[in-house]
Design a protein around this motif. Structure first.
Motif, PDB file in Angstrom:
ATOM      1  N   UNK B  33       0.690  -1.115   0.040  1.00 30.34           N
ATOM      2  CA  UNK B  33      -0.003   0.026   0.014  1.00 30.34           C
ATOM      3  C   UNK B  33       0.998   1.297  -0.003  1.00 30.34           C
ATOM      4  N   UNK B  41       2.296  10.399  -7.683  1.00 29.70           N
ATOM      5  CA  UNK B  41       1.137   9.753  -8.016  1.00 29.70           C
ATOM      6  C   UNK B  41       1.475   8.986  -9.594  1.00 29.70           C
ATOM      7  N   UNK B  42       1.570   9.561 -10.380  1.00 29.70           N
ATOM      8  CA  UNK B  42       1.593   9.298 -11.819  1.00 29.70           C
ATOM      9  C   UNK B  42       2.770   8.359 -11.954  1.00 29.70           C
ATOM     10  N   UNK B  45       2.275   4.957  -9.830  1.00 28.73           N
ATOM     11  CA  UNK B  45       1.246   4.046 -10.169  1.00 28.73           C
ATOM     12  C   UNK B  45       1.745   3.392 -11.401  1.00 28.73           C
ATOM     13  N   UNK B  49       2.008  -0.612 -11.630  1.00 28.86           N
ATOM     14  CA  UNK B  49       1.327  -1.467 -12.729  1.00 28.86           C
ATOM     15  C   UNK B  49       2.354  -2.187 -13.389  1.00 28.86           C
ATOM     16  N   UNK B  61      -1.666  -0.885  -4.327  1.00 26.53           N
ATOM     17  CA  UNK B  61      -2.446  -0.164  -4.336  1.00 26.53           C
ATOM     18  C   UNK B  61      -1.811   1.436  -3.867  1.00 26.53           C
ATOM     19  N   UNK B  62      -2.173   2.272  -4.848  1.00 24.33           N
ATOM     20  CA  UNK B  62      -1.719   3.633  -4.651  1.00 24.33           C
ATOM     21  C   UNK B  62      -2.880   4.855  -4.263  1.00 24.33           C
ATOM     22  N   UNK B  63      -2.662   5.323  -3.138  1.00 28.11           N
ATOM     23  CA  UNK B  63      -3.659   6.373  -3.006  1.00 28.11           C
ATOM     24  C   UNK B  63      -2.895   7.842  -3.061  1.00 28.11           C
ATOM     25  N   UNK B  65      -3.043  11.178  -1.492  1.00 28.94           N
ATOM     26  CA  UNK B  65      -3.542  11.843  -0.400  1.00 28.94           C
ATOM     27  C   UNK B  65      -2.901  13.286  -0.217  1.00 28.94           C
ATOM     28  N   UNK B 251       2.377  18.026 -17.427  1.00 29.19           N
ATOM     29  CA  UNK B 251       1.336  18.544 -17.955  1.00 29.19           C
ATOM     30  C   UNK B 251       1.672  19.217 -18.853  1.00 29.19           C
ATOM     31  N   UNK B 322       6.320   9.419 -18.450  1.00 27.70           N
ATOM     32  CA  UNK B 322       5.164  10.106 -17.546  1.00 27.70           C
ATOM     33  C   UNK B 322       5.490  11.519 -17.287  1.00 27.70           C
TER      34      UNK B 322
END
Lengths: 441, 347
Positions: B33, B41-42, B45, B49, B61-63, B65, B251, B322
Motif C-alpha cells: 500500500x 502519484x503518476x 502508479x 502497474x 494499491x496507490x492512494x 492523499x 502536464x 510520464x
C-alpha cells in the motif's frame, strides 16, 4: 380560467340573489371597460406566468443538452480503440521463456524493412501499446497450440497513435509543438495506408481495470467495485431502513423520544456525505481495524448515508396507505403484525422501492466519503471479494479527469456516459416499478 | 418494549460479530500500500502497474492523499493496517520524523526518484516571454516595497514591473494552498525572488516575518486559485492567452501543442535544464519506505528494485514518458544501491 371569470362576475354582481351565472349575467356589466381591463390584465399575467415556466423548462433542457452534448462529443470516440495488425511468428523457444515482446517487434519491423537504425526502431516499438505482449501472452495461454505457428493478430496501439487516428493532434503544428513526433506520424500513416491500422469497438474499456496507459485502462474494476459496494449497502440499509420505518410508523408510541428520533433522522439525511466518511474512518478502520480501500467498508459507510433517505421515503409510503385498510384488517381479526405484513407493507412497497432505488443511485454516484476510507486509489486488479482493494465508478472518473495524458480525457467522458447510463437505468426502474405496483384510492 | 429489546440485542450481536471478525483482517496483507503526493502519484502508479504485470506479486494499491496527508498515514504506526510506502513532493520534515518515531516507525529508507519542474505556461497564441523569480514575486506578492516601505501590490500589468514585458494584465492560475505544487512554488519562486530584492530585507528586518511576507500571495484577483485539477488550468489557458498557469512538467509535456512555458532567467524548461540544475523552479521527488515492513509485506524490496531499475528511472525509462526528469546516471546508481539495501535515512 372559467372559475376565475365566474369569481370576477360574482364580484361585480351586487346582489347574490340575482346572480344568474356567467352566461346570463347583465351584459352591460360584463362589457364594462373596467371589467375588460381586469380580464386583459389577468390573461396577460397568466400568459407571462406560462411563458416564464416554459422558459425555465427550456433553460433547464438547454443546460442538459449542453452537458450531455459536450460529454457525448468528447466521449464517443473512446468507445473505439485502434489496433495494429501483425503477422506474428511464435517461436517455441521465446514462448517458453514468456518473451512476447520480441516476436511482436519482429513482425512490426517486417512491415518497415527500410528502418534498420536503433532510433527508427525505437519509434516503431512505441507504436505498440506496452500491454501488447501481455495480450499475446493471454492468447497463447488460452491456446498453447499456437506456439510455433504464424498468426495474424490485432494488438492494441499506443495511446498516442490512437489519438492521432482519432484526429486529436493538430498535424499543421511544428513537431516541437505537437506532442507527437514526425517519425511516429509517418509510421502510423504508412500502417493506416496498408490497412494494418484499424479501429474497432473498445472492449478494453469495459473489461480492464485501471491503468496508467490510457489504451489499457478500463472501468471493469471500478464497475466491479461499485457493484460490491452497492451490494453491501443494499444488504444492510434496505432491511434496516424498512424495519425502522415500519416500527416508527406503525408500532412506536408517539412521544418525545420518537419525536427526537424523527428529528435526528431528518437531520442525518441532510448531513454532508464526507462526514459519513470521517465516521467510517474512525469507527470501521480505526476501531474495528477493517482494511483500507475495501468495498465492505465503503458499503457500510454508504449504508449509513442512505439509511435516513430510505427510512424517510418508506415512512411517507406507509403513511400514504389509507387507515381504512388497517382498520378493515384489524376488524376481521388480523393481529397488528399480520396487518402490517399482509396489507400495509405490500401496498406501500412501490413507494419504498422508489425511495430505495433513489438512495442507491445516490450511493452509486458518491465519492466524498470514500476519500477518507482509501477507496480513492489506483487499483489495477479487479476486485473479487468484499475485502479486496477496490475503487468505484465516480472515483475512477475523478482520477482519470486528473490525469495528464490526453487520451484519458475521452475516457473520462466515456466513463461518465456509462455512469449516466446506469443511473438512468436505476431511475427508470424506479418509475416503472411505481407504475406497475402503484395503487390509487 | 419487547421489540425494542430485540433491536438492541440485534445491534449488540452485530457489533460483537464485527469486533470478533476484526483481528482477522488486521493480521496480514499481501498487497503493498502506497500513499502520498499527487505529483508522485503518476510515477508510482506506473511502477506499480508494471510491477504487478510481472505476475509474481499483486499490484500495489496507490492512494493520492497529498504529501502531508500521506506522511501522516505513513507515520501512524507499524503493521499491516498502516501503509508501507509514502510518496512525497518535498523532503520529509523533522517534525514528521519525530511523529514517525513516536509511533514506532524508527527506520525508513529515502529514495530520490528524480525531479519535477514547475512550469509557468501560457497559451501558444501568446508571444513567448522570459520571466524571473524576481518578476514573479513582484507580480504575485501581496505587498511589495515602494520607496523603502511595503505597500499593497500596485502592479496591474506585466509591463508595470518591467517595460520589456507585455502590456497585459497580470493573471496567474495556480494551485490552492493545500497543494504540494503551491508549497514548492512558494519556496522556489516567491521566496527566492523575494530574497533578491534588497529593499525587503531593509523594510522587514525580522527574518520569520520577512519569510512570511515573501510567501504571501496577493488576493486581489491577479492570482486565481484554480483548484487541484491541472487539466482545468490547461483548458482555461487556451481560452485566455494573456494568463499564465502554474503546474507540473508532465502536464506541460502532454500539452505542448497548446501550451508553451515561459523561460526563467532566460533558461528554458526542458528535462535537460532541470536535471542540470539550471532551471530554478524544479524540485526533487521522494519515496519513503518503511523498513520494518520489508519481509513482512511481500514484494517491497522487489517493488523498490523495479522503481529504481533503469527501465523505469533510466534516461529512456517509462517514468520519463510520464514526465519524470531523472537524476544523472551516476547519482541514480548510488540511489539504487542504497534503496535496494534499505539503507536507513539519517536525518
Amino acid at each position: 380560467m372559467t372559475d376565475l371569470v365566474e369569481r370576477d362576475v360574482a364580484a361585480v354582481t351586487p346582489s347574490p340573489a340575482s346572480s344568474p351565472g356567467p352566461s346570463s349575467a347583465p351584459k352591460s356589466r360584463l362589457r364594462s371597460e373596467a371589467f375588460a381591463r381586469r380580464l386583459r390584465a389577468r390573461h396577460a399575467a397568466e400568459r407571462r406566468f406560462r411563458l416564464a415556466g416554459a422558459a425555465a423548462v427550456a433553460l433547464a433542457a438547454l443546460m442538459l443538452v449542453l452537458l450531455l452534448g459536450s460529454i457525448v462529443a468528447k466521449g464517443a470516440s473512446a468507445f473505439l480503440e485502434t489496433r495494429i495488425r501483425l503477422e506474428v511468428t511464435l517461436d517455441p523457444a521465446e514462448v517458453a521463456e514468456r518473451n512476447y515482446a520480441v516476436p511482436l517487434r519482429r513482425a512490426l519491423y517486417a512491415q518497415f524493412p527500410q528502418v534498420t537504425d536503433r532510433a527508427g526502431r525505437r519509434v516503431l516499438n512505441d507504436l505498440l501499446s506496452s500491454g501488447a505482449p501481455y495480450e499475446l501472452e493471454a492468447m497463447v495461454a488460452k491456446n498453447p497450440a499456437l506456439a510455433g505457428t504464424t498468426q495474424t493478430v490485432w494488438v492494441r496501439a499506443d495511446d498516442q497513435i490512437d489519438q492521432l487516428v482519432k484526429g486529436a493532434y493538430r498535424r499543421d503544428l511544428p513537431e516541437s509543438g505537437r506532442g507527437i513526433s514526425d517519425a511516429k506520424v509517418a509510421a502510423a500513416d504508412a500502417l493506416l495506408a496498408s490497412g494494418a491500422l484499424a479501429q474497432g469497438f473498445n472492449t478494453t474499456l469495459f473489461t480492464a481495470g485501471d491503468s496508467r496507459e490510457p489504451e489499457q485502462a478500463g472501468i471493469g474494476g471500478a464497475i466491479a467495485g461499485s457493484l460490491l459496494t452497492l451490494l453491501v449497502t443494499m444488504a444492510l440499509s434496505v432491511p434496516t431502513g424498512i424495519a425502522a420505518a415500519v416500527y416508527l410508523e406503525e408500532f412506536a408510541p408517539k412521544n418525545r423520544w420518537t419525536d427526537l428520533i424523527e428529528v435526528n433522522i431528518n437531520n442525518l439525511a441532510a448531513v454532508p456525505s464526507i462526514i459519513f466518511g470521517l465516521l467510517g474512518l474512525a469507527v470501521f478502520l480505526g476501531f474495528f481495524g477493517m482494511p483500507r480501500s475495501a468495498p465492505l467498508v465503503g458499503g457500510l459507510v454508504m449504508a449509513l448515508m442512505t439509511l435516513p433517505v430510505i427510512i424517510i421515503a418508506s415512512r411517507v409510503a406507509l403513511k400514504a396507505v389509507p387507515p381504512s385498510i388497517r382498520e378493515a384488517a384489524l376488524g376481521i381479526g388480523a393481529s397488528p403484525l399480520q396487518t402490517v405484513l399482509h396489507h400495509v407493507l405490500p401496498l406501500a412497497l412501490p413507494g419504498i422501492l422508489t425511495g430505495t432505488i433513489i438512495g442507491m443511485a445516490r450511493a452509486l454516484g458518491e465519492t466524498a466519503p470514500l476519500l477518507m476510507i482509501g477507496m480513492v486509489a489506483f487499483v489495477v486488479d479487479i476486485p473479487h471479494g468484499l475485502t479486496d482493494s477496490a475503487t468505484v465508478l465516480p472515483v475512477q472518473i475523478y482520477m482519470w479527469a486528473d490525469s495528464p495524458e490526453r487520451a484519458f480525457t475521452e475516457r473520462t467522458s466515456a466513463a461518465i456516459l456509462v455512469l449516466l447510463g446506469i443511473l438512468i437505468l436505476l431511475n427508470g426502474a424506479a418509475v416503472i416499478l411505481r407504475k406497475i405496483f402503484e395503487r390509487r384510492w | 418494549m419487547t421489540t425494542r429489546t430485540h433491536v438492541f440485542a440485534a445491534t449488540a450481536a452485530l457489533s460483537v460479530a464485527l469486533g470478533l471478525a476484526a483481528p482477522a483482517w488486521a493480521q496480514s496483507r499481501d498487497q503493498i500500500r502506497v500513499v502520498g503526493s499527487s505529483t508522485v502519484f503518476p510515477f508510482t502508479t506506473a511502477v506499480a502497474e508494471s510491477f504487478g504485470k510481472s505476475g509474481r506479486f499483486k499490484t500495489p494499491v496507490v492512494e493520492s492523499t497529498g504529501t502531508g496527508g500521506g506522511l501522516k498515514l505513513f507515520c501512524a504506526g507499524v503493521g499491516p493496517a498502516h501503509p508501507d510506502i509514502a510518496d512525497a513532493s518535498r523532503r520529509i520534515k523533522k517534525s514528521e520524523i519525530d511523529q514517525c518515531a513516536a509511533n514506532g516507525v524508527t527506520t525508513m529508507t529515502e529514495l530520490k526518484i528524480g525531479y519535477d519542474g514547475i512550469a509557468l505556461a501560457s497559451s501558444r497564441k501568446a508571444a513567448p516571454v522570459s520571466l524571473s523569480t524576481v518578476v514573479l514575486w513582484k507580480a504575485l506578492a501581496k505587498e511589495v516595497p515602494v520607496n523603502g516601505a511595503l505597500v499593497a501590490n500596485p502592479y496591474r500589468l506585466w509591463s508595470d514591473i518591467d517595460p520589456a514585458l507585455p502590456r497585459a494584465a497580470i493573471e496567474v492560475l495556480g494551485p490552492p494552498p493545500t497543494s504540494g505544487t503551491r508549497d514548492t512554488f512558494n519556496e522556489l519562486a516567491m521566496l527566492e525572488g523575494c530574497k533578491k530584492v534588497a529593499e525587503v530585507a531593509r523594510a522587514v528586518p525580522d527574518e520569520t516575518a520577512r519569510e512570511r511576507a515573501c510567501m504571501t500571495i496577493r488576493e486581489d484577483g491577479a492570482y486565481v486559485e484554480a483548484g487541484e485539477n491541472d487539466n482545468l488550468i490547461v483548458q482555461k489557458l487556451s481560452a485566455n492567452p494573456n494568463a499564465f498557469g502554474v503546474f507540473g512538467y508532465s502536464y506541460l509535456d502532454q500539452n505542448r501543442d497548446t501550451l508553451q512555458a515561459a523561460r526563467m532567467d532566460g533558461v528554458e524548461l526542458t528535462a535537460e535544464t532541470v536535471a542540470a540544475g539550471k532551471y530554478e523552479l524544479a524540485r526533487p521527488l521522494y519515496v519513503y519506505v518503511k523498513n520494518a515492513h520489508a519481509g513482512v509485506i511481500p514484494g517491497i524490496r522487489e517493488f523498490i528494485g523495479e522503481y529504481t531499475s533503469e527501465r523505469a528511472m533510466g534516461d529512456d525509462g517509462y517514468l520519463v514518458d510520464k514526465g519524470l526528469i531523472p537524476e544523472p546516471k551516476a547519482l541514480r546508481d548510488v540511489a539504487r544501491v542504497e534503496a535496494v539495501n534499505l539503507t536507513p535515512l539519517q536525518f
